[in-house]
Design a protein around this motif. Structure first.
Motif, PDB file in Angstrom:
ATOM      1  N   VAL A 239       0.845  -1.199   0.000  1.00 32.35           N
ATOM      2  CA  VAL A 239       0.000   0.000   0.000  1.00 32.35           C
ATOM      3  C   VAL A 239       0.883   1.252   0.000  1.00 32.35           C
ATOM      4  O   VAL A 239       0.804   2.110   0.889  1.00 32.35           O
ATOM      5  N   GLY A 382      -2.331   4.428   4.284  1.00 29.76           N
ATOM      6  CA  GLY A 382      -3.519   3.946   3.607  1.00 29.76           C
ATOM      7  C   GLY A 382      -4.273   5.076   2.939  1.00 29.76           C
ATOM      8  O   GLY A 382      -3.928   6.259   3.064  1.00 29.76           O
ATOM      9  N   GLY A 387      -5.245  -0.316   3.681  1.00 29.01           N
ATOM     10  CA  GLY A 387      -4.381  -0.024   4.809  1.00 29.01           C
ATOM     11  C   GLY A 387      -3.192  -0.952   4.882  1.00 29.01           C
ATOM     12  O   GLY A 387      -3.223  -2.073   4.383  1.00 29.01           O
TER      13      GLY A 387
END
Length: 461
Positions: A239, A382, A387
């Protein structure tokens, strides 16, 4: 609440779990533990939950594989699929078309940025990426530029498992014995702001990362570079969210040098950030090509799409061009898969799924940020309903480095005991729950993660 299945059902699933070890070769199998590794034997799912063979109910933190946007157990989706199976289960994409395929192509074009109106259906994300890259090859051959074929990609990027898509994937390969087409790819350094030097601002980091692209073009030569492929957010790489302005500036550089910009939205497309596509709505860019899959059908059936801009199509076609575009798959535009995608989009629209994501994302991100208080966490990051928590890695700490590298697996195990599935990646855990998750369920998920982190912390003291 646990729901215990009948004893006979339990015995059947236990047998199936053993059969699975003997005969089923899973993706990314650890061959050190060949035929010994245990996986969840899932019996059924409902909403954001999966139920395993022991009757436990677990929150599906990764939404399968970034995919199950509308959740499990949708009767309306099952009905749409069943009706299409009975009406027309298959149609050859070479000689025929079908109503679901035609309607879905029109719908996707209406949801994509204005200049992207041409949809080629594929079997999933990997083949969508392959199609995008082969489109670039075709275009440059068409234009008499056979040397303009190199693809710029990024470290930590993930684009699929087919030969060409895997070749432009920049995740760590230290445990892989596969070959890659290294002649066709040039990787740019990691864009993750977390690794920037102490004292460097985000604006300075953005300048440096844009500079990486300019340096690569200067070294390789614009006349040899055909495309730059980039995820809006590098999801499987942890991420990773590039600094603000990075996407826009890199697109402008690509336009300047006639390099196609391919936006891989296999994860970010279809609602993960609260929009149909993230490229334009979130990051302010209109790519030449967008790839998507996963959330397109919410994982109910396999389907991918390569969305090509009018600008690219106009350069590929013409009255003097009689060469076929020989790309496609037996299951391209599969009518049942297309019907599932249409129903999925209908559910999004009728139930306001995108607005729901925008409404609950602040709570999700706030709870995520609180995980950063743990002494073993180095970074939390995130956007939308995406996240990642990343553990500290420090060779000078008392905890062995190998233990630190296993933090993701340790946190996954601790969460699983408490009723939550997350996805471990070395010293990280990533999560992307179904988009229908409620505020109460968000709190439940993060309450479990906070408690699991406290357990894992004991191994680092």
């Amino acid at each position: 609440m646990e729901t215990r299945p009948a004893a006979g059902h339990n015995r059947h699933l236990a047998h199936e779990a053993e059969v699975d070890k003997v005969h089923h070769l899973h993706p990314w199998e650890d061959l050190l533990n060949w035929r010994q590794s245990d996986r969840y034997m899932v019996s059924h799912g409902e909403g954001i939950y999966l139920n395993d063979a022991d009757g436990r109910r677990l929150i599906d933190g990764p939404a399968g594989m970034w995919a199950v946007q509308i959740g499990y157990g949708r009767q309306d989706m099952a009905q749409a699929i069943a009706e299409q199976v009975m009406e027309l289960p298959y149609a050859s994409p070479w000689t025929t078309t079908s109503s679901p395929a035609a309607s879905l192509s029109e719908k996707i074009a209406s949801l994509a940025p204005a200049g992207l109106n041409n949809v080629m259906f594929t079997t999933g994300g990997s083949t969508a990426v392959d199609t995008a890259l082969r489109t670039m090859h075709f275009l440059n051959n068409r234009l008499g530029r056979p040397d303009k074929k190199i693809i710029l990609a990024r470290e930590k990027g993930y684009h699929g498992s087919t030969y060409l898509a895997a070749s432009v994937t920049g995740k760590e390969r230290d445990k892989s014995c596969f070959d890659f087409e290294e002649r066709l790819v040039h990787f740019l350094p990691d864009v993750n702001p977390y690794i920037r030097p102490d004292g460097m601002t985000m604006a300075q980091w953005c300048d440096a990362k844009v500079g990486d692209l300019e340096t690569a073009i200067a070294e390789v030569g614009a006349h040899r570079i055909g495309a730059f492929i980039a995820e809006p957010i590098l999801c499987s790489g942890g991420v990773v969210i590039p600094p603000e302005g990075y996407h826009r500036r890199t697109l402008e550089i690509c336009r300047k040098h006639d390099i196609l910009y391919i936006s891989d939205e296999v994860v970010t497309g279809f609602g993960r950030l609260g929009h149909w596509f993230a490229s334009e709505e979130v990051f302010g860019i209109e790519p030449d090509i967008i790839t998507c899959a996963k959330g397109l059908t919410s994982g109910y059936l396999p389907l991918g799409a390569c969305i090509i801009s009018d600008r690219v199509m106009e350069r590929m076609t013409g009255p003097d061009h009689e060469v076929l575009f020989p790309n496609g798959y037996t299951y391209s535009a599969h009518p049942v898969c297309c019907a599932a995608a249409l129903k999925n989009i209908e559910i999004f629209e009728s139930e306001g799924v995108l607005n729901h994501v925008l409404a609950v994302a602040p709570q999700f991100q706030d709870r995520l940020a609180q995980l950063g208080k743990s002494p073993i966490i180095g970074d939390v990051r995130g956007m939308g309903l995406l996240g990642c928590v990343e553990g500290l890695l420090d060779a000078g700490r008392k905890t062995p480095l190998e233990t630190q590298r296993n933090m993701g697996a340790m946190l996954d195990a601790a969460c699983e005991k408490r009723g939550l599935i997350v996805r471990p990646l070395i010293n990280m855990c990533v999560f992307s729950p179904p988009l229908i998750i409620t505020p109460a369920e968000i709190d439940q998920m993060f309450d479990i993660m906070e408690d699991a982190l406290k357990e894992v912390e004991t191994a680092f003291t």
